[in-house]
Write a protein that holds these residues in place. Structure first.
Motif, PDB file in Angstrom:
ATOM      1  N   SER A   1      29.894  49.900   0.376  1.00  0.00           N
ATOM      2  CA  SER A   1      30.324  48.816  -0.227  1.00  0.00           C
ATOM      3  C   SER A   1      30.993  49.182  -1.597  1.00  0.00           C
ATOM      4  CB  SER A   1      29.513  47.985  -0.423  1.00  0.00           C
ATOM      5  OG  SER A   1      28.359  48.229  -0.984  1.00  0.00           O
TER       6      SER A   1
ATOM      7  N   LYS B   1      48.970  37.363  11.514  1.00  0.00           N
ATOM      8  CA  LYS B   1      49.738  36.353  10.556  1.00  0.00           C
ATOM      9  C   LYS B   1      51.073  35.890  11.252  1.00  0.00           C
ATOM     10  CE  LYS B   1      47.013  37.449   7.133  1.00  0.00           C
ATOM     11  NZ  LYS B   1      46.252  36.427   6.602  1.00  0.00           N
TER      12      LYS B   1
ATOM     13  N   SER C   1      44.470  41.635   6.669  1.00  0.00           N
ATOM     14  CA  SER C   1      43.299  40.752   7.046  1.00  0.00           C
ATOM     15  C   SER C   1      42.866  39.834   5.768  1.00  0.00           C
ATOM     16  CB  SER C   1      42.010  42.223   7.089  1.00  0.00           C
ATOM     17  OG  SER C   1      42.243  42.617   8.342  1.00  0.00           O
ATOM     18  N   ASP C   2      42.577  38.705   6.210  1.00  0.00           N
ATOM     19  CA  ASP C   2      42.045  37.703   5.517  1.00  0.00           C
ATOM     20  C   ASP C   2      40.847  37.909   4.658  1.00  0.00           C
ATOM     21  OD1 ASP C   2      44.333  35.796   5.570  1.00  0.00           O
ATOM     22  OD2 ASP C   2      43.539  35.693   7.751  1.00  0.00           O
ATOM     23  N   GLU C   3      39.898  38.601   5.509  1.00  0.00           N
ATOM     24  CA  GLU C   3      38.673  38.935   5.063  1.00  0.00           C
ATOM     25  C   GLU C   3      38.112  40.461   5.837  1.00  0.00           C
ATOM     26  OE1 GLU C   3      34.181  37.272   5.727  1.00  0.00           O
ATOM     27  OE2 GLU C   3      35.864  35.841   5.495  1.00  0.00           O
ATOM     28  N   ILE C   4      37.420  41.251   5.134  1.00  0.00           N
ATOM     29  CA  ILE C   4      36.819  42.614   5.564  1.00  0.00           C
ATOM     30  C   ILE C   4      35.485  42.606   5.447  1.00  0.00           C
ATOM     31  CG2 ILE C   4      37.227  45.087   5.417  1.00  0.00           C
ATOM     32  CD1 ILE C   4      39.932  44.687   4.415  1.00  0.00           C
ATOM     33  N   ASN C   5      34.610  42.906   6.562  1.00  0.00           N
ATOM     34  CA  ASN C   5      33.180  43.346   6.353  1.00  0.00           C
ATOM     35  C   ASN C   5      33.257  44.470   6.569  1.00  0.00           C
ATOM     36  OD1 ASN C   5      32.741  40.285   6.396  1.00  0.00           O
ATOM     37  ND2 ASN C   5      33.043  40.379   8.497  1.00  0.00           N
TER      38      ASN C   5
ATOM     39  N   ARG D   1      43.924  33.418  10.968  1.00  0.00           N
ATOM     40  CA  ARG D   1      43.311  34.168  10.143  1.00  0.00           C
ATOM     41  C   ARG D   1      42.773  35.393  11.059  1.00  0.00           C
ATOM     42  NH1 ARG D   1      38.135  32.262   7.669  1.00  0.00           N
ATOM     43  NH2 ARG D   1      38.696  33.848   5.949  1.00  0.00           N
ATOM     44  N   CYS D   2      42.459  36.380  10.141  1.00  0.00           N
ATOM     45  CA  CYS D   2      42.228  37.696  10.730  1.00  0.00           C
ATOM     46  C   CYS D   2      41.010  38.246   9.842  1.00  0.00           C
ATOM     47  CB  CYS D   2      43.271  38.661  10.690  1.00  0.00           C
ATOM     48  SG  CYS D   2      42.786  40.475  11.330  1.00  0.00           S
ATOM     49  N   ILE D   3      40.047  38.523  10.663  1.00  0.00           N
ATOM     50  CA  ILE D   3      38.618  39.023   9.966  1.00  0.00           C
ATOM     51  C   ILE D   3      38.166  40.358  10.667  1.00  0.00           C
ATOM     52  CG2 ILE D   3      36.267  38.665   9.517  1.00  0.00           C
ATOM     53  CD1 ILE D   3      36.550  35.721   9.776  1.00  0.00           C
ATOM     54  N   GLU D   4      38.395  41.489   9.751  1.00  0.00           N
ATOM     55  CA  GLU D   4      38.019  42.753  10.237  1.00  0.00           C
ATOM     56  C   GLU D   4      36.614  43.388   9.894  1.00  0.00           C
ATOM     57  OE1 GLU D   4      40.205  45.023  11.842  1.00  0.00           O
ATOM     58  OE2 GLU D   4      41.961  43.631  12.143  1.00  0.00           O
ATOM     59  N   THR D   5      36.017  43.956  10.755  1.00  0.00           N
ATOM     60  CA  THR D   5      34.837  44.791  10.530  1.00  0.00           C
ATOM     61  C   THR D   5      34.871  46.303  10.678  1.00  0.00           C
ATOM     62  OG1 THR D   5      33.657  42.985  11.570  1.00  0.00           O
ATOM     63  CG2 THR D   5      32.319  44.910  11.287  1.00  0.00           C
TER      64      THR D   5
END
Length: 64
Positions: free
Chosen positions: A58, A8, A47-51, A13-17
């Motif tokens: 889930s 940030k 994070s922008d998205e979390i997988n 962008r930050c995508i975490e798994t």
């Protein structure tokens, strides 16, 4: 996870798994459990998205 805020800072962008709930595993000691949990909270906040894998996680409610 802990450095998710850094993306940030540079406007990226930050995508975490997340592969599991690591802090709940018996093999980790107290300090490591707190550090892993702190990292998950930072990831959830910045994070922008979390997988999440495996999919049976889930249904969990991840709170910041």
């Amino acid at each position: 996870m802990v450095l998710a805020w850094l993306s940030k800072l540079f406007g990226k962008r930050c995508i975490e798994t997340i592969h599991g709930i690591g802090w709940q595993r018996a093999k980790w000691g107290g300090f490591t459990r707190r550090y892993i949990r702190f990292g998950e909270k930072v990831a959830a906040k910045y994070s922008d998205e979390i997988n999440v894998y495996p999919m049976n996680f889930s249904g969990w409610n991840f709170e910041v």
